[in-house]
Scaffold this motif. Sequence first.
Motif, PDB file in Angstrom:
ATOM      1  N   VAL A 112      -3.508  -4.007  18.065  1.00  9.91           N
ATOM      2  CA  VAL A 112      -3.132  -2.603  18.259  1.00  9.91           C
ATOM      3  C   VAL A 112      -2.328  -2.094  17.064  1.00  9.91           C
ATOM      4  N   SER A 113      -1.399  -2.909  16.580  1.00  6.49           N
ATOM      5  CA  SER A 113      -0.583  -2.519  15.437  1.00  6.49           C
ATOM      6  C   SER A 113      -1.444  -2.304  14.196  1.00  6.49           C
ATOM      7  N   MET A 114      -2.394  -3.204  13.962  1.00 10.99           N
ATOM      8  CA  MET A 114      -3.265  -3.092  12.791  1.00 10.99           C
ATOM      9  C   MET A 114      -4.072  -1.799  12.826  1.00 10.99           C
ATOM     10  N   LEU A 115      -4.686  -1.501  13.974  1.00  7.46           N
ATOM     11  CA  LEU A 115      -5.482  -0.278  14.086  1.00  7.46           C
ATOM     12  C   LEU A 115      -4.620   0.964  13.845  1.00  7.46           C
ATOM     13  N   THR A 116      -3.423   0.943  14.387  1.00  7.30           N
ATOM     14  CA  THR A 116      -2.526   2.086  14.227  1.00  7.30           C
ATOM     15  C   THR A 116      -2.153   2.303  12.758  1.00  7.30           C
ATOM     16  N   VAL A 117      -1.818   1.226  12.058  1.00  8.22           N
ATOM     17  CA  VAL A 117      -1.454   1.327  10.644  1.00  8.22           C
ATOM     18  C   VAL A 117      -2.629   1.817   9.808  1.00  8.22           C
ATOM     19  N   PHE A 118      -3.814   1.266  10.042  1.00  9.36           N
ATOM     20  CA  PHE A 118      -4.979   1.647   9.242  1.00  9.36           C
ATOM     21  C   PHE A 118      -5.370   3.102   9.486  1.00  9.36           C
ATOM     22  N   ILE A 119      -5.316   3.541  10.736  1.00  3.68           N
ATOM     23  CA  ILE A 119      -5.647   4.941  11.039  1.00  3.68           C
ATOM     24  C   ILE A 119      -4.634   5.879  10.391  1.00  3.68           C
ATOM     25  N   SER A 120      -3.364   5.513  10.463  1.00  2.42           N
ATOM     26  CA  SER A 120      -2.331   6.375   9.872  1.00  2.42           C
ATOM     27  C   SER A 120      -2.471   6.455   8.355  1.00  2.42           C
ATOM     28  N   MET A 121      -2.859   5.352   7.709  1.00  2.00           N
ATOM     29  CA  MET A 121      -3.059   5.385   6.258  1.00  2.00           C
ATOM     30  C   MET A 121      -4.273   6.223   5.892  1.00  2.00           C
ATOM     31  N   ALA A 122      -5.316   6.148   6.718  1.00  2.00           N
ATOM     32  CA  ALA A 122      -6.521   6.946   6.446  1.00  2.00           C
ATOM     33  C   ALA A 122      -6.240   8.439   6.557  1.00  2.00           C
ATOM     34  N   LEU A 123      -5.339   8.801   7.460  1.00  2.00           N
ATOM     35  CA  LEU A 123      -5.003  10.212   7.662  1.00  2.00           C
ATOM     36  C   LEU A 123      -3.913  10.714   6.727  1.00  2.00           C
ATOM     37  N   SER A 124      -3.197   9.796   6.062  1.00  2.00           N
ATOM     38  CA  SER A 124      -2.063  10.187   5.234  1.00  2.00           C
ATOM     39  C   SER A 124      -2.512  10.886   3.950  1.00  2.00           C
ATOM     40  N   GLN A 125      -1.752  11.880   3.558  1.00  2.00           N
ATOM     41  CA  GLN A 125      -2.034  12.625   2.327  1.00  2.00           C
ATOM     42  C   GLN A 125      -0.984  12.358   1.248  1.00  2.00           C
ATOM     43  N   THR A 126      -0.013  11.489   1.536  1.00  2.00           N
ATOM     44  CA  THR A 126       1.068  11.220   0.578  1.00  2.00           C
ATOM     45  C   THR A 126       1.055   9.757   0.159  1.00  2.00           C
ATOM     46  N   GLU A 127       1.644   9.507  -1.016  1.00  2.00           N
ATOM     47  CA  GLU A 127       1.762   8.146  -1.532  1.00  2.00           C
ATOM     48  C   GLU A 127       3.216   7.855  -1.887  1.00  2.00           C
ATOM     49  N   PHE A 128       3.643   6.654  -1.544  1.00  2.00           N
ATOM     50  CA  PHE A 128       5.025   6.239  -1.797  1.00  2.00           C
ATOM     51  C   PHE A 128       5.156   5.758  -3.242  1.00  2.00           C
ATOM     52  N   GLU A 129       6.290   6.066  -3.872  1.00  2.00           N
ATOM     53  CA  GLU A 129       6.552   5.606  -5.232  1.00  2.00           C
ATOM     54  C   GLU A 129       7.484   4.391  -5.180  1.00  2.00           C
ATOM     55  N   TRP A 130       7.024   3.265  -5.703  1.00  2.00           N
ATOM     56  CA  TRP A 130       7.778   2.011  -5.611  1.00  2.00           C
ATOM     57  C   TRP A 130       9.136   2.095  -6.306  1.00  2.00           C
ATOM     58  N   TRP A 133       0.825  -1.208   0.000  1.00  2.00           N
ATOM     59  CA  TRP A 133       0.000   0.000   0.000  1.00  2.00           C
ATOM     60  C   TRP A 133       0.858   1.255   0.000  1.00  2.00           C
ATOM     61  N   LYS A 134       0.593   2.126  -0.962  1.00  2.00           N
ATOM     62  CA  LYS A 134       1.395   3.329  -1.120  1.00  2.00           C
ATOM     63  C   LYS A 134       1.200   4.327   0.026  1.00  2.00           C
ATOM     64  N   ARG A 135       0.050   4.290   0.680  1.00  2.00           N
ATOM     65  CA  ARG A 135      -0.241   5.286   1.717  1.00  2.00           C
ATOM     66  C   ARG A 135       0.304   4.878   3.092  1.00  2.00           C
ATOM     67  N   ALA A 136       0.886   3.710   3.189  1.00  2.00           N
ATOM     68  CA  ALA A 136       1.567   3.341   4.439  1.00  2.00           C
ATOM     69  C   ALA A 136       2.722   4.304   4.658  1.00  2.00           C
ATOM     70  N   ASN A 137       2.890   4.802   5.878  1.00  2.00           N
ATOM     71  CA  ASN A 137       3.866   5.847   6.130  1.00  2.00           C
ATOM     72  C   ASN A 137       4.715   5.544   7.353  1.00  2.00           C
ATOM     73  N   ALA A 138       5.805   6.280   7.483  1.00  2.00           N
ATOM     74  CA  ALA A 138       6.793   6.025   8.530  1.00  2.00           C
ATOM     75  C   ALA A 138       6.224   6.225   9.931  1.00  2.00           C
ATOM     76  N   THR A 139       5.443   7.293  10.121  1.00  2.00           N
ATOM     77  CA  THR A 139       4.887   7.565  11.451  1.00  2.00           C
ATOM     78  C   THR A 139       3.973   6.438  11.908  1.00  2.00           C
ATOM     79  N   GLY A 140       3.108   5.992  11.016  1.00  2.00           N
ATOM     80  CA  GLY A 140       2.196   4.905  11.356  1.00  2.00           C
ATOM     81  C   GLY A 140       2.926   3.618  11.645  1.00  2.00           C
ATOM     82  N   ALA A 141       3.951   3.309  10.834  1.00  2.00           N
ATOM     83  CA  ALA A 141       4.710   2.068  11.040  1.00  2.00           C
ATOM     84  C   ALA A 141       5.452   2.097  12.366  1.00  2.00           C
TER      85      ALA A 141
END
Length: 480
Positions: free
Chosen positions: A450-468, A412-420
């Motif tokens: 707990v980890s799953m909820l944190t990742v999903f919430i962070s992706m929902a709030l993220s405004q950036t996408e990672f480029e593979w 998922w491109k919207r996964a981000n460092a803060t959430g991880a």
Amino acid sequence: MNSVNSAILDANVGWLILAVFSVIWIWLGWFWGRKNKHLDDYMLAGRRVGMALGTATAMATWVTSNTTMVAPQFALQLGLWGMLGYSLGSVGLMLFAPLARRIRQLLPFGYTSGDFVRLRYGVWTWRVFLVISLCYAIGWLISLGMAGGVLIHALTGIDYQIGMTVILTICVLYTLLGGLRAVIGTDFIQTLLIIGGVVTLAILTINEVGFDQMHSSLLADRPELLNLLMPAAVMFLFNNLLFGIGEIFHSNVWWSRAFAFRKDVGFRAYLLAGIIWVPIPIVAGFIALAAPALGLNVPAADMVGPMVAAELLGFGGAVLVFIIVFSALASSLDSLLAATSDLVLTDIYKGHLNPGASDERLRIMAKRIVILLGVATWLICLPRISTLGSLLQYLGAFVASAIWPIVAGLYWKRANATGALLAMVLGTGCGIWAYFGIGFYVAALVSAAVSMLTVFISMALSQTEFEWEQLKQSQEGSAT
């Protein structure tokens, strides 16, 4: 521990078996190690491992000594769900199959799981991941070293510390000589020994005791072991499933194989290895249910497997169990030594201490790190600090927190460092709290949730996408 009363094999027989296998494994380590010319050869077997060796090394590495000793322990403590729940560890192998293919696509020149986390999430998330990975790796090394000492003590009466020292020394030596090439080669032989031994043991156990006698004895003496609604056992079922997935998804043991396999091999090898692995803990746990019928006095729950087999099958059974568990122990310990040394070498030594290290310098340090890991494990294993089962389940709080950051980061491109980063920290913390506050059988479950909820919430709030393409470009740059 009552070593004299529980020992079935004569100590001299135990030393003979150890001597024979020691010579074989060390010679094979030297033989295969001769082909190592470059760092890739030592760390990743030249990245050319085929289907047969790939399946064998994945299966044999996952059939740890813990599988053959902890599965009986949980069967004795939690009943049917104990051994069936342990078999769900195969799901982790099968689910890693598509991840292995994805890993090779995204990081064709990768070395460790840490490479991915660093490039995908950045330095601070990488460092948190390294802490979790190294805590797990050291814990697994300790459990394997303990298992070796427990095995030799239970079957021969040889002192726990002596047996643990011998097995650790053997595995360190042949891993040191041959690197991953020797590890994978010996895994193939160990797989044949494990499968052949377990099948033989199952057939002989059924013939000697039989299902009817086992069932009636359990109903009379331990009826709770047949209760499919035992709350702790049901929780363990799901907890162990997530624990197994977390172990495999984050651990460099499995990532290093994904990098070492040929590009078209990873998916099929992991899928087939998972299927072959399913019956191993069921068979291993099954024999523990014969303990009430035999009237055995089991001094420690993690000794029940070797004791039942030896009681049922006499001298031949004791020798067979010794060979099975020794093969399982070696196939996991060597893999973990190699993969953990890779992680320390690449992510700590080169990543933090000596970024400009040459290929030759890294090869030298790789061998030194294997030795240091062996010595550190030996020192920690000297006092037997815990049962194998409780030690392993404690680590579940660490590894389950990494499941969703890894999966999200790969797909998922919207996964981000803060959430991880937060997912791993909060998941681990809550899992440890659950381990002490509720029980060992929910540590991984709470951590993963707990980890799953944190990742999903962070992706929902993220405004950036990672480029593979960033991953491939970074890898190509480091490769050149």
